[in-house]
Design a protein around this motif. Sequence first.
Motif, PDB file in Angstrom:
ATOM      1  N   HIS A 234       0.827  -1.204   0.000  1.00 29.56           N
ATOM      2  CA  HIS A 234       0.000   0.000   0.000  1.00 29.56           C
ATOM      3  C   HIS A 234       0.863   1.256   0.000  1.00 29.56           C
ATOM      4  O   HIS A 234       0.483   2.274  -0.611  1.00 29.56           O
ATOM      5  N   ALA A 235       2.016   1.196   0.646  1.00 32.94           N
ATOM      6  CA  ALA A 235       2.908   2.354   0.649  1.00 32.94           C
ATOM      7  C   ALA A 235       3.427   2.631  -0.761  1.00 32.94           C
ATOM      8  O   ALA A 235       3.494   3.788  -1.200  1.00 32.94           O
ATOM      9  N   MET A 236       3.773   1.578  -1.496  1.00 29.86           N
ATOM     10  CA  MET A 236       4.221   1.754  -2.872  1.00 29.86           C
ATOM     11  C   MET A 236       3.081   2.237  -3.752  1.00 29.86           C
ATOM     12  O   MET A 236       3.266   3.102  -4.618  1.00 29.86           O
ATOM     13  N   ASP A 237       1.889   1.696  -3.518  1.00 32.22           N
ATOM     14  CA  ASP A 237       0.721   2.156  -4.280  1.00 32.22           C
ATOM     15  C   ASP A 237       0.531   3.661  -4.110  1.00 32.22           C
ATOM     16  O   ASP A 237       0.299   4.384  -5.088  1.00 32.22           O
ATOM     17  N   TYR A 238       0.610   4.124  -2.867  1.00 31.65           N
ATOM     18  CA  TYR A 238       0.384   5.558  -2.633  1.00 31.65           C
ATOM     19  C   TYR A 238       1.509   6.390  -3.251  1.00 31.65           C
ATOM     20  O   TYR A 238       1.250   7.453  -3.831  1.00 31.65           O
ATOM     21  N   ALA A 239       2.741   5.919  -3.143  1.00 34.37           N
ATOM     22  CA  ALA A 239       3.855   6.669  -3.727  1.00 34.37           C
ATOM     23  C   ALA A 239       3.687   6.794  -5.243  1.00 34.37           C
ATOM     24  O   ALA A 239       3.922   7.866  -5.819  1.00 34.37           O
ATOM     25  N   LEU A 240       3.257   5.716  -5.883  1.00 42.40           N
ATOM     26  CA  LEU A 240       3.018   5.762  -7.325  1.00 42.40           C
ATOM     27  C   LEU A 240       1.843   6.684  -7.653  1.00 42.40           C
ATOM     28  O   LEU A 240       1.897   7.465  -8.605  1.00 42.40           O
ATOM     29  N   LEU A 241       0.790   6.614  -6.854  1.00 44.77           N
ATOM     30  CA  LEU A 241      -0.362   7.482  -7.070  1.00 44.77           C
ATOM     31  C   LEU A 241       0.034   8.948  -6.947  1.00 44.77           C
ATOM     32  O   LEU A 241      -0.328   9.781  -7.795  1.00 44.77           O
ATOM     33  N   GLU A 242       0.797   9.277  -5.935  1.00 47.55           N
ATOM     34  CA  GLU A 242       1.232  10.661  -5.749  1.00 47.55           C
ATOM     35  C   GLU A 242       2.140  11.106  -6.897  1.00 47.55           C
ATOM     36  O   GLU A 242       2.102  12.268  -7.320  1.00 47.55           O
TER      37      GLU A 242
END
Length: 313
Positions: A234-242
């Motif tokens: 989820h941390a990687m997902d958010y970093a990619l989303l941002e």
Amino acid sequence: MNVPASHQRLLRVVREAVVIQVRGSAPTAVGASMYLLEDGSLRGTVGGGHMEYQICQALRMPRSDVFPALLSFTLGTEGDQCCGGQVEITVLDVPLFFSELYQAGASRVYQRDAAGNLQLMAGMTRLGRSMGAAESLAALSRADLPGMDAEGLYFALPAPHRQPLWIFGAGHVGRAVARMAHELDFALSVFDERVEWADPAAFPPEVAVVDQWSWVDLQAPATDAVVLIMTYSHAMDYALLEHFIGKPLAYLGVIASRSKAARFSHALSRAGYAMPQHLHMPMGLPGLGKKPAEIAISVLAELLRLRQQKTDF
């Protein structure tokens, strides 16, 4: 970005059938193609039904002097197809050295003889290498869509535009999306730093699998690109989303439960980001299930619907 070339094996094509004209209602379009490989298998389609059955028989006929041949079909009740239209299909032998022109992303150009038959003359490989007669390639360079040129001499099959689709996460859902999307004119790249998951053998040959990249590599996707975020973290997902939220994309999707979507939305708002219209979180059409294949169908159905709406507009 250093994306490895496709590892697609070279198809050795023996014979091809190409739809060169359609009048009225028919389950096919000009440029539809079916071809026979050396091992006897067939690829592609010219529209199905009894018409395609006859084309399959023609493609598998013993090599003789009957090719090239021009076949005409009236889609009436006598042929067990009641569309009502008319279709003309040329069946031609293919020199083996042109087999590379049948890979995804390649284009081909044919010359028409006095009888209306086609002969493959030249083309451009998916990597941009020209093959065949230079004068034929000039006709290909003028073509935007499949069909005959103004003089009726050359028939061009330009490569369809392949919309970039970047999948972040090579897990079960990413693999399911890639398996289905590679036949829908997407140029697929799958990103995953986990070597055990970033396995090219798990994906269709046309898919570029990337296991190493930097944020700099991801700076400038095409404006018609689709980015799907579905990593193991989820941390990687958010970093990619941002990273992608401020970029002009056709579609930015995040795999998410309602609680994950709410948490990510709140974090983006606190960081001062506006929610772009192309952000879909959770991605896909709702209510189609949670299995990898069901999620893949829901996402691709949404992408196809958006693509069609843009075409209609």
